[in-house]
Design a protein around this motif. Structure first.
Motif, PDB file in Angstrom:
ATOM      1  N   GLY A 188     -22.353 -48.829  71.238  1.00  0.00           N
ATOM      2  CA  GLY A 188     -22.589 -49.386  69.916  1.00  0.00           C
ATOM      3  C   GLY A 188     -21.286 -49.497  69.154  1.00  0.00           C
ATOM      4  O   GLY A 188     -20.207 -49.144  69.652  1.00  0.00           O
ATOM      5  N   PRO A 189     -21.366 -49.988  67.930  1.00  0.00           N
ATOM      6  CA  PRO A 189     -20.147 -50.123  67.128  1.00  0.00           C
ATOM      7  C   PRO A 189     -19.586 -48.760  66.735  1.00  0.00           C
ATOM      8  O   PRO A 189     -20.333 -47.782  66.651  1.00  0.00           O
ATOM      9  CB  PRO A 189     -20.632 -50.919  65.907  1.00  0.00           C
ATOM     10  CG  PRO A 189     -22.090 -50.614  65.806  1.00  0.00           C
ATOM     11  CD  PRO A 189     -22.564 -50.462  67.215  1.00  0.00           C
ATOM     12  N   PRO A 190     -18.294 -48.670  66.453  1.00  0.00           N
ATOM     13  CA  PRO A 190     -17.702 -47.395  66.031  1.00  0.00           C
ATOM     14  C   PRO A 190     -18.297 -46.919  64.708  1.00  0.00           C
ATOM     15  O   PRO A 190     -18.676 -47.716  63.848  1.00  0.00           O
ATOM     16  CB  PRO A 190     -16.206 -47.729  65.888  1.00  0.00           C
ATOM     17  CG  PRO A 190     -15.999 -48.974  66.679  1.00  0.00           C
ATOM     18  CD  PRO A 190     -17.285 -49.738  66.589  1.00  0.00           C
ATOM     19  N   LEU A 191     -18.378 -45.608  64.561  1.00  0.00           N
ATOM     20  CA  LEU A 191     -18.875 -44.993  63.339  1.00  0.00           C
ATOM     21  C   LEU A 191     -17.700 -44.407  62.573  1.00  0.00           C
ATOM     22  O   LEU A 191     -17.013 -43.497  63.056  1.00  0.00           O
ATOM     23  CB  LEU A 191     -19.890 -43.892  63.665  1.00  0.00           C
ATOM     24  CG  LEU A 191     -20.392 -43.058  62.478  1.00  0.00           C
ATOM     25  CD1 LEU A 191     -21.159 -43.939  61.488  1.00  0.00           C
ATOM     26  CD2 LEU A 191     -21.260 -41.901  62.962  1.00  0.00           C
ATOM     27  N   ARG A 192     -17.453 -44.933  61.374  1.00  0.00           N
ATOM     28  CA  ARG A 192     -16.303 -44.476  60.602  1.00  0.00           C
ATOM     29  C   ARG A 192     -16.547 -43.074  60.074  1.00  0.00           C
ATOM     30  O   ARG A 192     -17.582 -42.790  59.485  1.00  0.00           O
ATOM     31  CB  ARG A 192     -16.034 -45.424  59.428  1.00  0.00           C
ATOM     32  CG  ARG A 192     -14.835 -44.992  58.585  1.00  0.00           C
ATOM     33  CD  ARG A 192     -14.445 -46.039  57.574  1.00  0.00           C
ATOM     34  NE  ARG A 192     -15.326 -46.030  56.415  1.00  0.00           N
ATOM     35  CZ  ARG A 192     -14.966 -46.506  55.218  1.00  0.00           C
ATOM     36  NH1 ARG A 192     -13.755 -47.046  55.054  1.00  0.00           N
ATOM     37  NH2 ARG A 192     -15.803 -46.499  54.219  1.00  0.00           N
ATOM     38  N   LEU A 193     -15.554 -42.200  60.286  1.00  0.00           N
ATOM     39  CA  LEU A 193     -15.599 -40.852  59.737  1.00  0.00           C
ATOM     40  C   LEU A 193     -14.772 -40.733  58.467  1.00  0.00           C
ATOM     41  O   LEU A 193     -15.185 -40.102  57.498  1.00  0.00           O
ATOM     42  CB  LEU A 193     -15.100 -39.834  60.771  1.00  0.00           C
ATOM     43  CG  LEU A 193     -15.920 -39.701  62.051  1.00  0.00           C
ATOM     44  CD1 LEU A 193     -15.284 -38.690  62.976  1.00  0.00           C
ATOM     45  CD2 LEU A 193     -17.357 -39.300  61.735  1.00  0.00           C
ATOM     46  N   GLU A 194     -13.585 -41.333  58.500  1.00  0.00           N
ATOM     47  CA  GLU A 194     -12.699 -41.213  57.344  1.00  0.00           C
ATOM     48  C   GLU A 194     -11.613 -42.281  57.443  1.00  0.00           C
ATOM     49  O   GLU A 194     -11.078 -42.537  58.525  1.00  0.00           O
ATOM     50  CB  GLU A 194     -12.060 -39.815  57.295  1.00  0.00           C
ATOM     51  CG  GLU A 194     -11.254 -39.540  56.061  1.00  0.00           C
ATOM     52  CD  GLU A 194     -10.701 -38.121  56.016  1.00  0.00           C
ATOM     53  OE1 GLU A 194     -10.179 -37.720  54.972  1.00  0.00           O
ATOM     54  OE2 GLU A 194     -10.789 -37.432  57.061  1.00  0.00           O
ATOM     55  N   THR A 195     -11.315 -42.913  56.315  1.00  0.00           N
ATOM     56  CA  THR A 195     -10.204 -43.857  56.227  1.00  0.00           C
ATOM     57  C   THR A 195      -9.144 -43.247  55.324  1.00  0.00           C
ATOM     58  O   THR A 195      -9.459 -42.802  54.201  1.00  0.00           O
ATOM     59  CB  THR A 195     -10.675 -45.207  55.666  1.00  0.00           C
ATOM     60  OG1 THR A 195     -11.607 -45.781  56.578  1.00  0.00           O
ATOM     61  CG2 THR A 195      -9.508 -46.163  55.507  1.00  0.00           C
ATOM     62  N   MET A 196      -7.908 -43.196  55.780  1.00  0.00           N
ATOM     63  CA  MET A 196      -6.825 -42.482  55.082  1.00  0.00           C
ATOM     64  C   MET A 196      -5.637 -43.402  54.860  1.00  0.00           C
ATOM     65  O   MET A 196      -5.279 -44.200  55.733  1.00  0.00           O
ATOM     66  CB  MET A 196      -6.394 -41.258  55.909  1.00  0.00           C
ATOM     67  CG  MET A 196      -7.490 -40.210  56.065  1.00  0.00           C
ATOM     68  SD  MET A 196      -7.276 -39.184  57.530  1.00  0.00           S
ATOM     69  CE  MET A 196      -7.870 -40.297  58.803  1.00  0.00           C
ATOM     70  N   ARG A 197      -5.001 -43.230  53.692  1.00  0.00           N
ATOM     71  CA  ARG A 197      -3.769 -43.935  53.382  1.00  0.00           C
ATOM     72  C   ARG A 197      -2.615 -42.936  53.379  1.00  0.00           C
ATOM     73  O   ARG A 197      -2.763 -41.802  53.854  1.00  0.00           O
ATOM     74  CB  ARG A 197      -3.891 -44.646  52.037  1.00  0.00           C
ATOM     75  CG  ARG A 197      -4.996 -45.727  52.039  1.00  0.00           C
ATOM     76  CD  ARG A 197      -4.871 -46.647  50.857  1.00  0.00           C
ATOM     77  NE  ARG A 197      -3.640 -47.414  50.878  1.00  0.00           N
ATOM     78  CZ  ARG A 197      -3.466 -48.540  51.568  1.00  0.00           C
ATOM     79  NH1 ARG A 197      -4.460 -49.047  52.294  1.00  0.00           N
ATOM     80  NH2 ARG A 197      -2.309 -49.175  51.535  1.00  0.00           N
ATOM     81  N   GLY A 198      -1.481 -43.348  52.871  1.00  0.00           N
ATOM     82  CA  GLY A 198      -0.293 -42.506  52.933  1.00  0.00           C
ATOM     83  C   GLY A 198      -0.488 -41.144  52.279  1.00  0.00           C
ATOM     84  O   GLY A 198      -1.216 -40.995  51.300  1.00  0.00           O
ATOM     85  N   GLY A 199       0.217 -40.163  52.845  1.00  0.00           N
ATOM     86  CA  GLY A 199       0.161 -38.815  52.311  1.00  0.00           C
ATOM     87  C   GLY A 199      -0.906 -37.943  52.937  1.00  0.00           C
ATOM     88  O   GLY A 199      -1.217 -36.873  52.403  1.00  0.00           O
ATOM     89  N   ARG A 200      -1.496 -38.345  54.071  1.00  0.00           N
ATOM     90  CA  ARG A 200      -2.555 -37.574  54.717  1.00  0.00           C
ATOM     91  C   ARG A 200      -2.144 -37.178  56.130  1.00  0.00           C
ATOM     92  O   ARG A 200      -1.279 -37.801  56.751  1.00  0.00           O
ATOM     93  CB  ARG A 200      -3.857 -38.378  54.798  1.00  0.00           C
ATOM     94  CG  ARG A 200      -4.256 -39.068  53.525  1.00  0.00           C
ATOM     95  CD  ARG A 200      -4.478 -38.120  52.377  1.00  0.00           C
ATOM     96  NE  ARG A 200      -5.602 -37.212  52.575  1.00  0.00           N
ATOM     97  CZ  ARG A 200      -6.004 -36.336  51.665  1.00  0.00           C
ATOM     98  NH1 ARG A 200      -5.357 -36.221  50.520  1.00  0.00           N
ATOM     99  NH2 ARG A 200      -7.026 -35.548  51.906  1.00  0.00           N
ATOM    100  N   MET A 201      -2.775 -36.110  56.619  1.00  0.00           N
ATOM    101  CA  MET A 201      -2.577 -35.661  57.993  1.00  0.00           C
ATOM    102  C   MET A 201      -3.815 -36.026  58.805  1.00  0.00           C
ATOM    103  O   MET A 201      -4.934 -35.986  58.296  1.00  0.00           O
ATOM    104  CB  MET A 201      -2.371 -34.149  58.050  1.00  0.00           C
ATOM    105  CG  MET A 201      -1.127 -33.642  57.342  1.00  0.00           C
ATOM    106  SD  MET A 201       0.408 -34.124  58.154  1.00  0.00           S
ATOM    107  CE  MET A 201       0.203 -33.389  59.763  1.00  0.00           C
ATOM    108  N   VAL A 202      -3.607 -36.369  60.074  1.00  0.00           N
ATOM    109  CA  VAL A 202      -4.723 -36.628  60.982  1.00  0.00           C
ATOM    110  C   VAL A 202      -4.496 -35.882  62.282  1.00  0.00           C
ATOM    111  O   VAL A 202      -3.358 -35.698  62.715  1.00  0.00           O
ATOM    112  CB  VAL A 202      -4.895 -38.135  61.271  1.00  0.00           C
ATOM    113  CG1 VAL A 202      -5.305 -38.885  60.020  1.00  0.00           C
ATOM    114  CG2 VAL A 202      -3.634 -38.740  61.842  1.00  0.00           C
ATOM    115  N   GLY A 203      -5.604 -35.454  62.888  1.00  0.00           N
ATOM    116  CA  GLY A 203      -5.521 -34.779  64.176  1.00  0.00           C
ATOM    117  C   GLY A 203      -5.297 -33.297  64.091  1.00  0.00           C
ATOM    118  O   GLY A 203      -5.124 -32.631  65.118  1.00  0.00           O
ATOM    119  N   GLU A 204      -5.322 -32.730  62.856  1.00  0.00           N
ATOM    120  CA  GLU A 204      -4.980 -31.315  62.713  1.00  0.00           C
ATOM    121  C   GLU A 204      -6.074 -30.390  63.232  1.00  0.00           C
ATOM    122  O   GLU A 204      -5.784 -29.289  63.722  1.00  0.00           O
ATOM    123  CB  GLU A 204      -4.651 -30.994  61.253  1.00  0.00           C
ATOM    124  CG  GLU A 204      -5.814 -30.995  60.277  1.00  0.00           C
ATOM    125  CD  GLU A 204      -6.171 -32.381  59.792  1.00  0.00           C
ATOM    126  OE1 GLU A 204      -7.022 -32.496  58.892  1.00  0.00           O
ATOM    127  OE2 GLU A 204      -5.634 -33.364  60.326  1.00  0.00           O
TER     128      GLU A 204
END
Length: 733
Positions: free
Chosen positions: A650-666
C-alpha cells in the motif's frame, strides 16, 4: 503386543461405523426411526386435519393421503441428500397455518365439490414448489446467512402470531368453525364450548408435561392415553363408532383407497385459477416462513449438536424434497429441530433413521386408512392447540424474562395485529415498526467517535517552538470530528447540529475550520447529503472551511455529485487523510498570523558538527531504509524530510515531516534496533550524518560537547513524548 493391535481394532471399528455397517448402529437407527416416525406421524395427521377443516372436512381423507405421501418422500430424499445424518423433515406447523388460511379462503363461499378440492390442492402444490425454488436459490448462491438480518422481535412476534393461529386452528379441527377471531364469541357458547374445551385441556397437559421433561416417550404416551380415555368415555356413554363418526368426533370414515388421490389432468382442468391468484401474497408468506424456519432450525441443530452443518447444502437438499413433494400436492416442509435432535440423542448417526421414518409414513399411507379413520378429532385438535400454546408460552412468557421491554412490546404488538387483521398485515406492520425502531435506536448512536481540536492534536509536520505555541493558543479554531458507522439522515443531522452548536459557542475562539474524518465511514446514505448541504450553507455563511478527509471511493463519488457537482467550492477541501488535512489547516492558521517564527532550532555546536559528515540529498532520496541497521543518525540543517512506514502492499504512511533543526534516526541508533521506518527527502536538503564510532570519539575527546549534544536529543525525545501523551489524552476524552 496389546498396544500395537488396539489402535488397529479401533480404526477398523470406526471405519465400519462410518460406513453404516456397524450392527449396533443399524439397530439404534431402526429403533430411533420407528419412535421418531410414530411421533412425526401424529404431528402430520394434526397438520392434515388443520388444513382440511371447516368447509373442507369432507376431503380430510384425501388431505391425509397427500400429507403422508409428502412426508414419506421428504424424509427419504433428505436422508439421502443431507450433509449430516440423521435429519428429519416434516410438514411444518408454521407454514401450515398460512396454507390453512389459503385453503379456507379459497373454499369460502364455494360448494364442497371436486373443483374446490382441486383448487385447494393446486394452491398447496404451487406454494410447495415455490418454497423449493426459494430453497434452491438461497442454497445455490450461498445466501443462507440472510436470516441473521431479520429482526429478532419480528421473528418472535410472527411465531407468537403463529401460535395464536394454531390454537384457533386446533379449535377449528374439533368444532369445524372457521379459524377466525370473529368466531370466538360463538366458540364460547356452551354447546360448542364442550366440543373444544377437553382438547384445549389436553393441550395444556402436553405443554406442562413436555416443559418438565423431554423424554421421547412422553408425547406418545399422552397421545395413547388421551385416545384410550376418549374411547373409554364412548363406551361409558354408550355411543357407538358409527354415531361418533356421524357426529364428526372421529377423523373418518374413509372410503376405500381414499388416501390415494393423485392430482390428475382432469382435476387440473377444474382449478379456479383466479381464486389462487388472489392468494399469491399469502402463499408468498408461507414461502418466506418456510425459509426462515429452515434456516433457524438448521442453525439450532448446528449449535445443539456442536458440529458444522453445511447450511447451503441443506437448502439445496430441501429444495429437491419440496420439488418432488409439491408434485404430489403436499404442503411445504423443512427440517424438524426437535425430532432431529431426538434421533441424534439416541446415538443414531446414520441415514437409515430417515429411511425408517419414510417407511413408517409409507405403511400408514398404504395400510393405515382404517386405523387412521378412528383417530379422535379431539386428540388431533388438542395436538394442534399444543403446538400453538408452545409458541405462545415461549414468546409471551419466557421472553418476558429474556428480552428488553421494547422488544417484548413489539412481539405483543405483532401478535395482536396478526390476531386482528391477519398474518400479512401483521407481519408487514411489524417489519415497518421494527425498521422505524432500528432507525431511531441507530440515530441515538453517536456518529462522532472523537471530538478534537487543533489545540489537542497536531499533524505530523514537525514545527518550531514558536509555531507549536501558536497552535496551542489558536488551535481551537480547528474543530475535528472523527466519524464512524453508517451515515444517514438521522446520524448526519445529529452531526450537523454538533457543528452548528460549535459555531454558537461564544466562550470559544471563532471557528474557522471544520475537519470531518471519514476513515471509519464506509457508506453514506443519499438522504445524509441534505445535512451536508445544510452544513455547507452554514460554512459559507460563517466563512468556515469544511475539510473532508479519507473518503471511501463510494462516499467520495457521492460528495462529488451531491455537494461539489463538478465545481470547485472554496468552502470545501478534500485530503487523502486526517494528517494531511490537519497540516493544511495549521499552515492556514500560521500563514494568517501576524507574528510567528520558527523559534530557536536545536542546533548542535560547531564542536559537535565537526564530527558529522555533511551531505546534500535530492527529492526522493533515502537517508535510511526501513529494516536497515542503525549505524548512524542525521541532523537536518535545511530542507525537509519525511519519516514513513512502507508496508509494501500500500501507500507509505507518514509518521513525521521535519524541517531544519531536527534529528532523525536517533531512536534506532540509541536502542540498537533495526529501522522501523524509512526517511526520505521531500526537497533538496542539507543534512549532517554521524556514525557510532564518530559519536564515541566525540564523547572521549570533548565530554562537555557530547553532554550538550545528548541534552539536545533528550529535549527532542521529550517533545515527542509530550505530543504523544497529549494526543492519546485527547482521543480518550
Amino acid at each position: 503386543m496389546r498396544n500395537n493391535t488396539q489402535p488397529q481394532i479401533n480404526v477398523a471399528a470406526e471405519k465400519e461405523r462410518q460406513q453404516g455397517w456397524d450392527t449396533r448402529q443399524i439397530t439404534t437407527s431402526i429403533s430411533a426411526g420407528v419412535v421418531v416416525g410414530v411421533i412425526n406421524l401424529a404431528f402430520t395427521l394434526s397438520i392434515a386435519a388443520l388444513i382440511f377443516s371447516g368447509p373442507l372436512t369432507g376431503f380430510v381423507a384425501n388431505g391425509v393421503g397427500l400429507v403422508l405421501l409428502g412426508a414419506c418422500v421428504m424424509n427419504c430424499l433428505l436422508a439421502l441428500l443431507s450433509s449430516r445424518p440423521p435429519m428429519i423433515m416434516t410438514t411444518q406447523d408454521a407454514p401450515a397455518v398460512v396454507v390453512a388460511l389459503v385453503a379456507a379462503t379459497v373454499a369460502a363461499g364455494q360448494p364442497a365439490d371436486s373443483a374446490t378440492y382441486a383448487t385447494v390442492v393446486a394452491a398447496i402444490a404451487l406454494t410447495t414448489l415455490a418454497t423449493g425454488a426459494a430453497f434452491f436459490i438461497l442454497g445455490q448462491f450461498r445466501l443462507g446467512s440472510l436470516v441473521r438480518y431479520l429482526p429478532y422481535p419480528v421473528v418472535g412476534g410472527f411465531l407468537a402470531g403463529t401460535g395464536w393461529l394454531l390454537a384457533l386452528g386446533g379449535i377449528s379441527v374439533m368444532t369445524g368453525a372457521p379459524p377466525d377471531v370473529r368466531s370466538i364469541p360463538g366458540l364460547l357458547a356452551p354447546p360448542v364450548l364442550w366440543q373444544w374445551l377437553p382438547g384445549m385441556l389436553f393441550a395444556c397437559v402436553i405443554l406442562a408435561s413436555l416443559r418438565r421433561t423431554r423424554h421421547a416417550l412422553v408425547l406418545p404416551a399422552l397421545l395413547l392415553g388421551a385416545t384410550a380415555l376418549f374411547y373409554g368415555w364412548l363406551a361409558f356413554s354408550g355411543v357407538s363408532l358409527a354415531e361418533a363418526q356421524r357426529l364428526g368426533w372421529l377423523l373418518g370414515p374413509f372410503p376405500d383407497r381414499a388416501l390415494w388421490s393423485p392430482f390428475t389432468p382432469t382435476m387440473l382442468a377444474e382449478v379456479r385459477w383466479p381464486s389462487i391468484a388472489n392468494q399469491l401474497g399469502t402463499m408468498g408468506t408461507a414461502v418466506a416462513i418456510s425459509v426462515i424456519g429452515l434456516l433457524l432450525n438448521v442453525s439450532g441443530l448446528q449449535l445443539a449438536r456442536r458440529e458444522e452443518i453445511d447450511l447451503n447444502r441443506e437448502l439445496r437438499a430441501a429444495s429437491v424434497t419440496q420439488f418432488v413433494a409439491g408434485l404430489f400436492g403436499s404442503p411445504p416442509g423443512y427440517h424438524m429441530l426437535s425430532l432431529s435432535m431426538l434421533a441424534h440423542r439416541t446415538g443414531a448417526r446414520t441415514r437409515l433413521v430417515g429411511i425408517v421414518v419414510a417407511v413408517v409414513f409409507a405403511l400408514a399411507f398404504f395400510f393405515g386408512a382404517q386405523l387412521l379413520a378412528l383417530v379422535p378429532r379431539v386428540v388431533l385438535g388438542g395436538m394442534v392447540c399444543y403446538l400453538g400454546l408452545a409458541f405462545l408460552a415461549e414468546w409471551l412468557y419466557d421472553s418476558w424474562f429474556k428480552l428488553p421491554r421494547l422488544d417484548y412490546a413489539l412481539i405483543v404488538l405483532i401478535l395482536t395485529l396478526i390476531a386482528l387483521f391477519g398474518i400479512l398485515p401483521g407481519m408487514g406492520a411489524g417489519l415497518l415498526i421494527a425498521v422505524a425502531l432500528f432507525v431511531v435506536a441507530y440515530s441515538r448512536i453517536d456518529v462522532v467517535k472523537h471530538t478534537l481540536s487543533g489545540a489537542t492534536i497536531k499533524s505530523r509536520m514537525t514545527r518550531g517552538h514558536a509555531d507549536q505555541q501558536w497552535l496551542r493558543e489558536h488551535g481551537l479554531q480547528i474543530a475535528i470530528f472523527q466519524l464512524q458507522g453508517f451515515l444517514f439522515f438521522g446520524t448526519a443531522h445529529a452531526l450537523y447540529e454538533r457543528v452548528r452548536l460549535r459555531t454558537l459557542e461564544a466562550h470559544l475562539p471563532e471557528l474557522r475550520f471544520v475537519l470531518l474524518d471519514f476513515r471509519l465511514v464506509q457508506r453514506l446514505d443519499s438522504t445524509a447529503l441534505l445535512s451536508f448541504t445544510k452544513m455547507l450553507q452554514l460554512a459559507e455563511g460563517k466563512q468556515l472551511t469544511l475539510i473532508f478527509t479519507q473518503l471511501a471511493p463510494a462516499v467520495s463519488a457521492q460528495i462529488e455529485r451531491g455537494l461539489l457537482q463538478g465545481n470547485d467550492k472554496p468552502s470545501i477541501r478534500i485530503f487523502p487523510d486526517l494528517d494531511r488535512g490537519l497540516e493544511w489547516c495549521e499552515n492556514a492558521l500560521l500563514g494568517a498570523a501576524e507574528a510567528h517564527g520558527e523559534g530557536a532550532p536545536l542546533v548542535p555546536t560547531l564542536a559537535v558538527l565537526s564530527y558529522f559528515e555533511q551531505r546534500t540529498v535530492g527529492p526522493g532520496e533515502y537517508l535510511m531504509r526501513q529494516g536497515s541497521q542503525p549505524e548512524d543518525m542525521f541532523f537536518i540543517a535545511s530542507g525537509q524530510v519525511t519519516a514513513q512506514i512502507e508496508p509494501g502492499d500500500g501507500p507509505p504512511l507518514r509518521l513525521e515531516t521535519m524541517r531544519g533543526g531536527r534529528m532523525v534516526g536517533e531512536l534506532g541508533f540509541f536502542l540498537g534496533r533495526q529501522r522501523t521506518a524509512a526517511v526520505v527527502a521531500d526537497e533538496t536538503s542539507s543534512v549532517y550524518r554521524i556514525t557510532r564510532p564518530a559519536l564515541q570519539q566525540l564523547e572521549q575527546a570533548n565530554p562537555e560537547a557530547a553532554a550538550a549534544f545528548h541534552l539536545i536529543i533528550a529535549r527532542l525525545l521529550s517533545e515527542r513524548v509530550v505530543h504523544l501523551i497529549e494526543t492519546v489524552d485527547a482521543l480518550q476524552r
